[in-house]
Design an enzyme around this catalytic site. Sequence first.
Site, PDB file in Angstrom:
ATOM      1  N   LYS A   9       0.843  -1.193   0.000  1.00 44.87           N
ATOM      2  CA  LYS A   9       0.000   0.000   0.000  1.00 44.87           C
ATOM      3  C   LYS A   9       0.878   1.243   0.000  1.00 44.87           C
ATOM      4  O   LYS A   9       2.028   1.228   0.457  1.00 44.87           O
ATOM      5  CB  LYS A   9      -0.951   0.014   1.205  1.00 44.87           C
ATOM      6  CG  LYS A   9      -0.299   0.160   2.588  1.00 44.87           C
ATOM      7  CD  LYS A   9      -0.161   1.592   3.040  1.00 44.87           C
ATOM      8  CE  LYS A   9       0.584   1.690   4.366  1.00 44.87           C
ATOM      9  NZ  LYS A   9       1.055   3.062   4.672  1.00 44.87           N
ATOM     10  N   ASP A 135      -2.092  -0.646  10.449  1.00 40.98           N
ATOM     11  CA  ASP A 135      -2.244  -0.733   8.995  1.00 40.98           C
ATOM     12  C   ASP A 135      -2.962  -2.003   8.542  1.00 40.98           C
ATOM     13  O   ASP A 135      -3.397  -2.093   7.390  1.00 40.98           O
ATOM     14  CB  ASP A 135      -0.868  -0.700   8.308  1.00 40.98           C
ATOM     15  CG  ASP A 135      -0.321   0.708   8.147  1.00 40.98           C
ATOM     16  OD1 ASP A 135      -1.124   1.665   8.208  1.00 40.98           O
ATOM     17  OD2 ASP A 135       0.899   0.854   7.953  1.00 40.98           O
TER      18      ASP A 135
END
Length: 281
Positions: A9, A135
Site C-alpha cells: 500500500k 495498517d
Amino acid sequence: MHFETAPAKINLTLDTLFKREDGFHEVNMVMTTVDLNDQLSFCKRKDKKITIDSEHQYVPTDRRNLAYQAADLMMKTYNIKTGVNIIIDKRIPIAAGLAGGSADAAATFRGMNALYNLGIKTDELAELSAKLGSDIPFCVHGGTAIATGRGEKIEHLPKPPNAWVILAKPKINVSTKTIYQALKPGKNPSGSERMVGAIKDGDYPLIISLMKNDLQEVTCRKYPDVKKLIDSMAASGADCAMMSGSGPTVFGFVQKERQATHLYNAMKGCCDEVYKVRLLG
C-alpha cells in the site's frame, strides 16, 4: 492448500492530528494498493504448530513475524485445533513504508479464514486484526480507503484514476516508532477529506495537488537521502513525488507508460530497488 496475494500500500495522504492518551497518534489517511505483491500459501498441519518458510534472509520465521502472530490470533479466537504452515514469497521490500508485514498479516487472516472454512466476514477479520497493528485492517480490505482513528477505522473509496507508480527504496531502514516519536502532530492542516472528494470525482490533477505526508519532513530531516530521492524523482518528470508511510520508500505518479519507463530508468541511476507498477485501488 490455499493461496493469498498480499499487495503493498501507499499513502496518498497521511495527516497526523494529535497524540492520543493510549500513546498512538490520531490520523487521517487515504491509502491505496499497488501491483507489488507478496504471495502466501497456507497448508494445514497435523500438529498444533505454526511454521513459516521464506527464502528471504530478513523475513523472521518465528513470533516476530506478523503473519505468525495473525495465525496464532486466529487459532485462539476461533478455536482452531490444528496448526498451519505458511510459505511467504517476499517481493515487497522490508521496512520500506509499504506495509509489507501488515499485508502479510492481512493475507494470513484471510487465508486462515478460507483454509478452515470459517465463513467470517471481512469486517470482523479487520476488527480482529487491529489488535496486531494499525495498517492491518486496511490491508485486510485492500482497495482504496480513508482510515481514521489510529488507522483502524476504514471507509471504502472508489478506485483512483489509472496511473503508473514508480517506487524507489534507498539502502536505509526507517523505524516507524522513531519517526512518530520525533513528530509534532497537528502542525499542518488536514487534506484527507478533500482527497476523498477528488478520488470520488476522478480528478487526477487535484489528487496530485493534494498528496501530503506529515511524516515526510521528519524522515527527511533524519535521513537526507530520502529528500534527495524525492527531489530526483520530481526533477525526472514525476507528476508528484512523495514518501510512503514513515519511509524510506519514495513514489512518483505518471499517467503514460513511456513516462513511467523514463522515470524508472532515471531512478535506477539513484538506487538499486526500483519498481514500475500500476495502481490497483
